[in-house]
Design an enzyme around this catalytic site. Sequence first.
Site, short mmCIF file in Angstrom:
data_model
loop_
_atom_site.label_atom_id
_atom_site.label_comp_id
_atom_site.label_asym_id
_atom_site.label_seq_id
_atom_site.Cartn_x
_atom_site.Cartn_y
_atom_site.Cartn_z
N ASP A 181 0.87 -1.22 0.09
CA ASP A 181 0.05 -0.14 -0.04
C ASP A 181 1.07 1.34 -0.04
OD1 ASP A 181 -2.23 1.96 0.04
OD2 ASP A 181 -3.26 0.63 1.68
C1 BGC Z 1 -4.98 3.04 -0.01
C2 BGC Z 1 -5.15 2.07 -0.85
C3 BGC Z 1 -4.98 2.88 -2.56
C4 BGC Z 1 -3.70 3.54 -2.37
C5 BGC Z 1 -3.38 4.12 -3.75
C6 BGC Z 1 -3.91 3.96 -0.18
O1 BGC Z 1 -3.55 4.70 0.78
O2 BGC Z 1 -5.03 2.57 1.25
O3 BGC Z 1 -6.34 1.40 -1.01
O4 BGC Z 1 -5.24 1.66 -3.43
O5 BGC Z 1 -3.76 4.47 -1.42
O6 BGC Z 1 -4.11 5.05 -3.93
#
Ligand code: BGC
Length: 781
Positions: free
Chosen positions: A307
Amino acid sequence: MWCRILSSSFFLRLRSPNVAAFKSAALAGVFAVLLFSVPGVAAQHTPLTEQQVDARVNALLGQMTLEEKIGQLAQLPGMAFGPGAVKPEEHLRKGEGGSVLWLNETAKINQLQRVAIEQSRLHIPVLFGLDVIHGYRTIFPVPLATAASWDPSLVEQAQTIAAREASAAGIRWTFGPMVDIARDPRWGRIVEGAGEDPFLGAAMARAQVRGFQGPYVGSPEHVLACAKHFAGYGAPDGGRDIDSAYIPEELLRNVYLLPFHAAVEAGVGSFMSAYMDLNDVPATGNRFLLHDVLRGEWGFRGFVVSDAFSVQGLIPHGFARDPQDAAYRALTAGLNMDMASGIFLQNLGPLVKQGRISPAQIDEGVRPILATKIRLGLFEQPYVDESRVEQVLNAPEHRQFARTAAQRSMVLLRNENQLLPLDKKVSSIAVIGPLADSKQDTEGSWAVMGQPSDAVTVLEGIRNKLGPGVRIEYAKGPEIKRDIPSFFDVFRPGPKAPPQTPAEAEDAFNKAVDAARRADVAVMVLGELANMSGEGASRSSVDLPGRQQQVLEAVVATGKPVVLVLINGRPLNLAWAAEHVPAILEAWYPGTEGGNAVANILFGDANPGGKLPVTWPRSVGQIPIYYAHNLTHQPETSRGFVSRYWDGLSSPLYPFGFGLSYTKFAFSNLQLNQTQVRVGQKLDVAVDVENTGSRAGDEVVQLYIHQQAGSASRPVRELKGFQRITLAPGERKTLHFSLGKEELSFWSPQAKKWVEEPENFDLWVGADSTATLHTTFKVNP
Ligand code: BGC
């Protein structure tokens, strides 16, 4: 050089404890450029065999330097930060960057791709990724809502359209589906998943993977899917986003991992590791999850991305000592790609030189990334056709389907004396509430590419339906807002009107009540703003925010018939409404066509058939509450023990699977083809369902089982089958379900493996998790 970025404000902000603030600034930079004037060209090839892919990967690896390989393990933010920051193109030119995220401008995507293809030594294309969660430009209802449709084919179709639009605009990889099971409505991201149940969650996971990816990775007009957030992210302590999750192995395997496994079985091409620590080990450095389970047990062949900034996050987490240690732990745990932090680019080279990571381990990390790019056809068709974008994004059939999806996702929670459907010949309606005419909130969270101006609000939907002949009075009432602002607020476009003063709010309150007094019926549109659910949007209460409850009570006190339409992404406290408001429709965040869909239901042009994918608590104190809890030594109903609390009932306000219709259904004739089966054998269940009312309607027929004894206590009920059907008035259908090893097995904490035990089972079929039509069967050794 990445280090120049790192020394810029980018890195300084990254290192600050407030990653969220950094991310919001980063995203603001990206999405400031809002227009995608160009469509994409879909891959146009047939799937390659494993051998063909392996041969091409080997050939490429043979030519790559260590730096180029490490470059593929890095996902770059699609923008530069701060003065002097190095732009993504400077990395791509050097082969540093396997993927780019947070970029939505098709021309820019093509331009960056051109740099990678034409100016880097090996011409390896970039994989562009974005969060396409419930639609790209055409916004469908949020995932919790589409789960409430209990209709996997609808979910598949919605994600097929989302993939078509996203791929036309140049996005080849979505960070979805989110398949985290969530049993705590305080957690803001419950809105992004399919709710509390692993069986329903697995069905929705499979449907979304099929919708995003098509029949194979690289299918034309589709995108690569990503099952996230692996694993346990939906169970943070106290419902607080990113807090620790403590999940015993039996619960992990019987509940939280099942939708992830289903995604693997459906062929999902990528996974995303979660932010939080699972049983004390951060998911991004968790070898048990990323290696032992995902690859060892499930045979996953795709790649895992972290993530955003979560490799870097291993340091503040108190897990890794420093950036090098973080990179080492993540890669050796089984992570392939670092999202946005640059930490792999900086640290893997030195780690290889020190001999702590072998070149073979780097190759292992790169392989599935290259293989995916090959499968996606990126080498053959790296660019998108900019002349197609608008046409694809504005396809009328996409909007039409968004309306169908919204209608089928809505759940009718109460309808006393058949107040609904309303008569279209009503002479006046008051439409009241802060969400009645908010386009952005109709679309919900993660509608990053949705254009709020496209959205139809409930007020507009009612106006469209009734035309000028009916007097429609709109009263917003007191506004609502988050006490602590959201880091996503930068995406709320348009001029920010100054907030109501206390005097204005009071006036708005009175106007709302007066509007109800003047009308034949009041439609109250209450709930939560889009930024009140989603990432960084957990709550300590589930009450209607602001003064909405007071307005509701005041409007009900006028004596006028009241319909409550909820726009929200989590169960809210409806204890009062459930007794005093005659009609309640859960519309969720219904998306672009939401208002028209609500109007169709309110005025009877569509019959609601959605069912709750989550148990609805009576109060925040009951949380977590879910239907598939275990029995205790003392059944709830025995000796007057109806509640475990002395100040309230234990039962939920609305059970899992619940939802009403404008018609009625009767269940009968529950038959098993045999009442005893041997372990491994299948059992056929048949049941008759009849529409006993006077309108056509949908019923979601649900099958639950309970294993009566065994090596572990089993939940009081577990969903093991469902079918959504449409029946004409008076029509009767016999439905069949099959139960076999998969449905009858569980992961036993004593045996430490999956077992199907020779035991007695209960079985119920009905309209929700309190179904009473019952029989039993026995599994023999
Ligand atoms: C979120 C993810 C997301 C990623 C990219 C993160 O903060 O937890 O779900 O895919 O950002 O935007």
